[in-house]
Design a protein around this motif. Structure first.
Motif, short mmCIF file in Angstrom:
data_model
loop_
_atom_site.label_atom_id
_atom_site.label_comp_id
_atom_site.label_asym_id
_atom_site.label_seq_id
_atom_site.Cartn_x
_atom_site.Cartn_y
_atom_site.Cartn_z
N TYR A 184 13.50 64.45 40.87
CA TYR A 184 12.57 63.79 39.95
C TYR A 184 12.57 62.27 40.16
O TYR A 184 11.53 61.63 40.10
N ASN A 185 13.75 61.70 40.43
CA ASN A 185 13.83 60.26 40.69
C ASN A 185 13.06 59.87 41.95
O ASN A 185 12.57 58.74 42.05
N ALA A 186 12.95 60.78 42.90
CA ALA A 186 12.22 60.52 44.14
C ALA A 186 10.71 60.69 43.96
O ALA A 186 9.95 60.42 44.87
N GLY A 187 10.30 61.15 42.79
CA GLY A 187 8.87 61.28 42.51
C GLY A 187 8.34 62.70 42.62
O GLY A 187 7.13 62.91 42.58
N MET A 188 9.23 63.67 42.74
CA MET A 188 8.77 65.05 42.81
C MET A 188 8.38 65.55 41.42
O MET A 188 8.90 65.07 40.41
N ASN A 189 7.46 66.48 41.38
CA ASN A 189 6.94 66.98 40.11
C ASN A 189 7.66 68.21 39.59
O ASN A 189 7.63 68.49 38.40
N ALA A 190 8.27 68.98 40.48
CA ALA A 190 8.96 70.19 40.10
C ALA A 190 10.09 70.44 41.08
O ALA A 190 10.13 69.87 42.17
N TYR A 191 11.01 71.31 40.68
CA TYR A 191 12.22 71.56 41.45
C TYR A 191 12.53 73.05 41.40
O TYR A 191 12.64 73.62 40.32
N LEU A 192 12.65 73.67 42.55
CA LEU A 192 13.00 75.09 42.64
C LEU A 192 14.21 75.26 43.54
O LEU A 192 14.24 74.75 44.66
N ALA A 193 15.22 75.97 43.04
CA ALA A 193 16.41 76.23 43.83
C ALA A 193 16.23 77.52 44.62
O ALA A 193 15.61 78.47 44.14
N LYS A 194 16.75 77.53 45.84
CA LYS A 194 16.71 78.72 46.68
C LYS A 194 17.85 79.64 46.28
O LYS A 194 18.89 79.16 45.84
N PRO A 195 17.70 80.93 46.40
CA PRO A 195 16.52 81.61 46.91
C PRO A 195 15.36 81.49 45.92
O PRO A 195 15.55 81.59 44.71
N ILE A 196 14.20 81.25 46.46
CA ILE A 196 13.01 81.04 45.64
C ILE A 196 12.58 82.36 45.01
O ILE A 196 12.45 83.36 45.69
N ILE B 274 9.61 84.23 43.41
CA ILE B 274 8.16 84.12 43.51
C ILE B 274 7.50 83.82 42.16
O ILE B 274 6.64 82.93 42.08
N PRO B 275 7.88 84.48 41.06
CA PRO B 275 7.25 84.14 39.78
C PRO B 275 7.45 82.66 39.38
O PRO B 275 6.54 82.02 38.87
N LYS B 276 8.64 82.12 39.67
CA LYS B 276 8.90 80.71 39.37
C LYS B 276 8.09 79.80 40.28
O LYS B 276 7.61 78.75 39.85
N LEU B 277 7.92 80.19 41.54
CA LEU B 277 7.10 79.41 42.47
C LEU B 277 5.65 79.39 41.99
O LEU B 277 5.02 78.33 41.95
#
Length: 96
Positions: free
Chosen positions: A69-81, A83-86
Protein backbone atom coordinates in the motif's frame (compact mmCIF):
# COMPACT_ATOMS: atom_id res chain seq x y z
CA UNK A 1 15.21 -5.32 -20.55
CA UNK A 2 14.09 -6.16 -17.03
CA UNK A 3 10.56 -7.53 -16.80
CA UNK A 4 9.35 -4.81 -14.46
CA UNK A 5 10.71 -2.17 -16.82
CA UNK A 6 8.95 -3.88 -19.74
CA UNK A 7 5.68 -3.45 -17.85
CA UNK A 8 6.32 0.25 -17.32
CA UNK A 9 7.46 0.71 -20.91
CA UNK A 10 4.32 -1.00 -22.25
CA UNK A 11 2.12 1.16 -20.06
CA UNK A 12 3.89 4.35 -21.15
CA UNK A 13 3.58 3.50 -24.86
CA UNK A 14 -0.07 2.42 -24.71
CA UNK A 15 -3.00 4.71 -25.36
CA UNK A 16 -4.62 5.92 -22.13
CA UNK A 17 -7.24 3.40 -21.05
CA UNK A 18 -5.69 0.52 -23.02
CA UNK A 19 -4.90 -1.33 -19.78
CA UNK A 20 -7.54 -1.61 -17.07
CA UNK A 21 -5.28 -2.77 -14.24
CA UNK A 22 -1.96 -4.36 -13.42
CA UNK A 23 -1.39 -7.63 -11.56
CA UNK A 24 2.02 -7.00 -9.97
CA UNK A 25 4.32 -9.69 -8.63
CA UNK A 26 6.41 -8.43 -5.73
CA UNK A 27 9.46 -10.66 -6.05
CA UNK A 28 11.00 -10.06 -9.45
CA UNK A 29 14.68 -9.99 -10.38
CA UNK A 30 16.40 -6.62 -10.75
CA UNK A 31 13.46 -4.51 -9.57
CA UNK A 32 10.77 -5.61 -7.17
CA UNK A 33 7.08 -4.87 -7.56
CA UNK A 34 7.23 -2.11 -4.94
CA UNK A 35 9.73 -0.09 -6.98
CA UNK A 36 7.89 -0.78 -10.24
CA UNK A 37 4.65 0.46 -8.66
CA UNK A 38 6.35 3.61 -7.39
CA UNK A 39 7.64 4.28 -10.93
CA UNK A 40 4.14 3.84 -12.35
CA UNK A 41 2.69 6.24 -9.79
CA UNK A 42 5.26 8.86 -10.90
CA UNK A 43 4.34 8.69 -14.61
CA UNK A 44 3.52 12.13 -16.06
CA UNK A 45 0.20 10.93 -17.54
CA UNK A 46 -2.22 11.00 -14.59
CA UNK A 47 -4.52 8.38 -16.13
CA UNK A 48 -1.67 5.93 -16.50
CA UNK A 49 -0.20 6.83 -13.11
CA UNK A 50 -3.50 6.05 -11.41
CA UNK A 51 -4.07 2.62 -12.97
CA UNK A 52 -5.15 0.11 -10.32
CA UNK A 53 -2.31 -2.18 -9.22
CA UNK A 54 -3.01 -5.45 -7.42
CA UNK A 55 -0.09 -7.05 -5.58
CA UNK A 56 0.24 -10.82 -5.94
CA UNK A 57 2.89 -12.23 -3.64
CA UNK A 58 4.06 -15.12 -1.51
CA UNK A 59 4.85 -12.59 1.23
CA UNK A 60 1.88 -12.80 3.56
CA UNK A 61 2.95 -10.73 6.55
CA UNK A 62 1.21 -7.52 7.62
CA UNK A 63 4.44 -5.61 6.96
CA UNK A 64 4.47 -6.83 3.34
CA UNK A 65 0.86 -5.77 2.89
CA UNK A 66 1.65 -2.32 4.30
CA UNK A 67 4.68 -2.03 2.00
CA UNK A 68 2.42 -2.75 -0.98
CA UNK A 69 0.00 0.00 0.00
CA UNK A 70 2.89 2.39 0.74
CA UNK A 71 4.19 1.74 -2.79
CA UNK A 72 0.84 2.84 -4.22
CA UNK A 73 -0.81 -0.51 -4.83
CA UNK A 74 -4.58 -0.69 -4.52
CA UNK A 75 -4.99 -4.26 -3.31
CA UNK A 76 -2.89 -7.11 -1.96
CA UNK A 77 -3.34 -10.85 -2.51
CA UNK A 78 -1.16 -13.51 -0.91
CA UNK A 79 -0.26 -16.65 -2.84
CA UNK A 80 -1.59 -19.18 -3.39
CA UNK A 81 -4.15 -16.95 -5.06
CA UNK A 82 -7.75 -17.83 -4.32
CA UNK A 83 -9.79 -17.15 -7.45
CA UNK A 84 -12.83 -15.70 -5.61
CA UNK A 85 -10.54 -13.21 -3.81
CA UNK A 86 -8.84 -12.32 -7.10
CA UNK A 87 -12.20 -11.69 -8.76
CA UNK A 88 -13.30 -9.58 -5.80
CA UNK A 89 -10.09 -7.49 -5.90
CA UNK A 90 -10.38 -6.96 -9.67
CA UNK A 91 -14.05 -6.02 -9.38
CA UNK A 92 -13.33 -3.52 -6.60
CA UNK A 93 -10.39 -2.02 -8.51
CA UNK A 94 -12.43 -1.57 -11.68
CA UNK A 95 -15.45 -0.15 -9.83
CA UNK A 96 -13.48 2.69 -8.25
Amino acid sequence: MRRSLICIDMLEKAEPGYYDLILMDIQMPNMDGYEASKMIRRLPDSDKASIPIIAMTANAFDEDKQNAYNAGMNAYLAKPIEIPKLIEAITEALDR
